[in-house]
Each structure stands twice: as structure tokens, then as C-alpha cells.
Design an enzyme around this catalytic site. Sequence first.
Site, PDB file in Angstrom:
ATOM      1  N   GLY A  80      21.442  48.406 132.531  1.00 54.76           N
ATOM      2  CA  GLY A  80      20.714  48.662 131.295  1.00 54.76           C
ATOM      3  C   GLY A  80      21.300  47.889 130.129  1.00 54.76           C
ATOM      4  O   GLY A  80      21.869  46.815 130.293  1.00 54.76           O
ATOM      5  N   GLU A  81      21.125  48.440 128.905  1.00 55.75           N
ATOM      6  CA  GLU A  81      21.705  47.864 127.687  1.00 55.75           C
ATOM      7  C   GLU A  81      21.183  46.468 127.388  1.00 55.75           C
ATOM      8  O   GLU A  81      21.820  45.697 126.663  1.00 55.75           O
ATOM      9  CB  GLU A  81      23.232  47.831 127.773  1.00 55.75           C
ATOM     10  CG  GLU A  81      23.863  49.169 128.076  1.00 55.75           C
ATOM     11  CD  GLU A  81      25.379  49.087 128.205  1.00 55.75           C
ATOM     12  OE1 GLU A  81      25.961  48.031 127.912  1.00 55.75           O
ATOM     13  OE2 GLU A  81      25.980  50.104 128.611  1.00 55.75           O
ATOM     14  N   GLY A  82      20.028  46.084 127.950  1.00 55.03           N
ATOM     15  CA  GLY A  82      19.488  44.754 127.714  1.00 55.03           C
ATOM     16  C   GLY A  82      20.117  43.678 128.571  1.00 55.03           C
ATOM     17  O   GLY A  82      19.780  42.505 128.452  1.00 55.03           O
TER      18      GLY A  82
END
Length: 375
Positions: free
Chosen positions: A322-324
Site C-alpha cells: 500500500g502507501e502508493g
Amino acid sequence: MSALNLDDFADLIERPDGGVRRDAEERRGRLAVPPGALGRLDELGEWLAAAQGSVPVKPVRQPKVLLFAGDHGVAGLGVSARAAGSASELVRAVLDGASPVAVLARHAEVPVRVVDVALDCDPEALPAEVGGYRVRRGSGRIDIEDALTAEEAEQAFRAGMAIADEEADAGTDLVVLGDLSVGGTTPAAVLVAALCGTDASVVTGRGGQPIDDLAWMRKCAAIRDALRRARPVLGDQLALLQTVGGADLAAITGFLLQSAIRHTPVMLDGVVSASCALVAQRIAFRAPDWWLAGQTSGEPGQAKAFDRLALEPLLAHGVTAGEGMGALLALPMVRAAAALAAELPVRELPDEKPADDETAVTANTDTNTDPEPLA
């Protein structure tokens, strides 16, 4: 604060320039590399040209990673592998340069911006530039209560719009969009299920930090209960975000729509950004033309959303952090497409040489008017 009219977005958002895209396709046909040899890079280059309104396409010089942060009350049910209310730890890891997305961004020389919309921590615990758009401390437990009040939903939505304007005014030419949340994949799955008309089990995934079977069943039950609350408000997207979304999801939705108005391309990451894109599509059907799907995370809700949005992910590396991060991994591919489209040599048009020959014949006729003497 004046009432927000979502219908305005459908009127204000235009598609990327179709004429420019046709010019880019025509130019691609004249490149030295044969058509089809660059695969998906050709499509990316033409998409960028249309989004920029420029042929040849311009380099992606000022990308930015933008992460919306928030906690979700539903995490208290044990639907996440992380402790409820601990999203601030994810934010701190990014700010300290210790998270995967921070490491990648540092090596790619791409700045990272974190926006606290609904973290469950004291505002003073984080730098002031992170918390300027906080709406509330955590979002409500969506299986039994609304995530937000109506006023908070509009405030969060407008916060996302304001951030889109800030990035456009700063010259950001591509946004890598992600989230920092605990419990965020649960409301995201609810939004996808509600908008796609499917059951909870179809969209319930394991999350970025995988959960066990018991936690998955708790998550599935929470999504099922929230879906019952979502269905009566399906016709009002802001009410939907208020009921079963969250402040960070409402802000992301507002950001996506305003970025489309400002002609800022956005690369989506995981199921959270994908679910918000699905809500935004319901508001303005042309908006998805300004977005790319960076990667497939393996979350069933993300796959369902991208399919409905007709977006094909650029990468499939199995990244679930996640987190870009997954979308950031796709950024070099986008930059490569721009460089190739702009810098590969262009072949001369086939009719240029005959025109020169005709001119030469005419000149030859004009200068040789006297007949040759007979031998």
C-alpha cells in the site's frame, strides 16, 4: 460554506484532447521504431500527450506522491492486522524516510506529501504541514454508525479539492495517489460492493498486512452490515461517503474530481484510491480518462473497481504494502513512455522527395530552352 453541487463536476470535467491524441498517434506512425514494437508504452505516450495537450509529449518533470491519512473506527472490530488508531505510526515512518514508499521516492527523487484528514492522534504529534486539513479524529464505525456528519463529509471533500488546486498551481504534472490508513480497506470494499451491486464476500480482501481467516470473517461481516446502511443512499455520492466512507476517502474523491478539472493526471494505487475513483466516476463519467491504474494489489475490491472503471493496471508485481508504493513503481514506465514518444527520430514523409524531384524538373526545363544542335 456554500452547498456543494456535485452535478457541476459533470459539466466542468472534459476529456483529454482527442485531437491531440490523434496527432500523437499519427506521429507515432512515423517514428523509426515500428508500430507495436513498444507495446503499452505507445498507448501511455499518446495518453500523456492528450492529457498535456502537447505533441510531442513533454517529460514528466514534477511528479509527486500524495498520501491521504486517516484512522477508521471499524478497525476496532479486529478487521486489520494493525492496531486500531495506529495510522499515525505509518505516517511517522514515511516522514522519517523508513517506509517502502519513502525509500523508493527518495531514490526516484520524487517528493512525498502526507495529508492528515482523520488520524486518531493529537495534532501536535505530527508536523504542522501534515495536519492543515484535518477534519476529525478518526472516522466512525461504519457497521453501526455514520463515518462522518454531513458537514464533515463536505469539509473533507472540499479539502481534497483544495489540495488538487494547490498541486496544480505548484506545477505538479503527475500525482501518484495513495493512502495511509488503518481499517481503510473495509470502507473501500463497502463502496465497491455498493456501487458494483455485489456481495460482501466478493470484495473482502486480506489487507496490506494480511489477516487470518477469523479476522477475514469479521471483516466480511462488517462489510455486510455496512452495505445494508449504504444501499439507501446510493443515489447521493456525498451521503454515501458520509455514511460508509470516511474523511480520507471523501478527501480523495474530491481530489480526484478537482484534479480532472485542472487537467492533472493521477495514478491510482490500491483498493482505497480505486474505490474513491469509482465514487468519482458516478459523479462525473469523464473523470476516469485522467487516471491510470498503477498496479494490481491482489485485493478483490480493487480488481472489481478497476474493471468497472475500464482501467488496466500497468504492473502486476504482487505488491501489497500500500502507501502508493505499487503506483510509484509504475512511474518509471510512464516516464519512459514520454521520453520515447518525444525523442525517438521521426521518419521523413514519403511525399517529400517526389515534390523535390518535380521542382528540379521544372527548373531544368526553364534553363534549357534551346534545342540541342544536331550532330
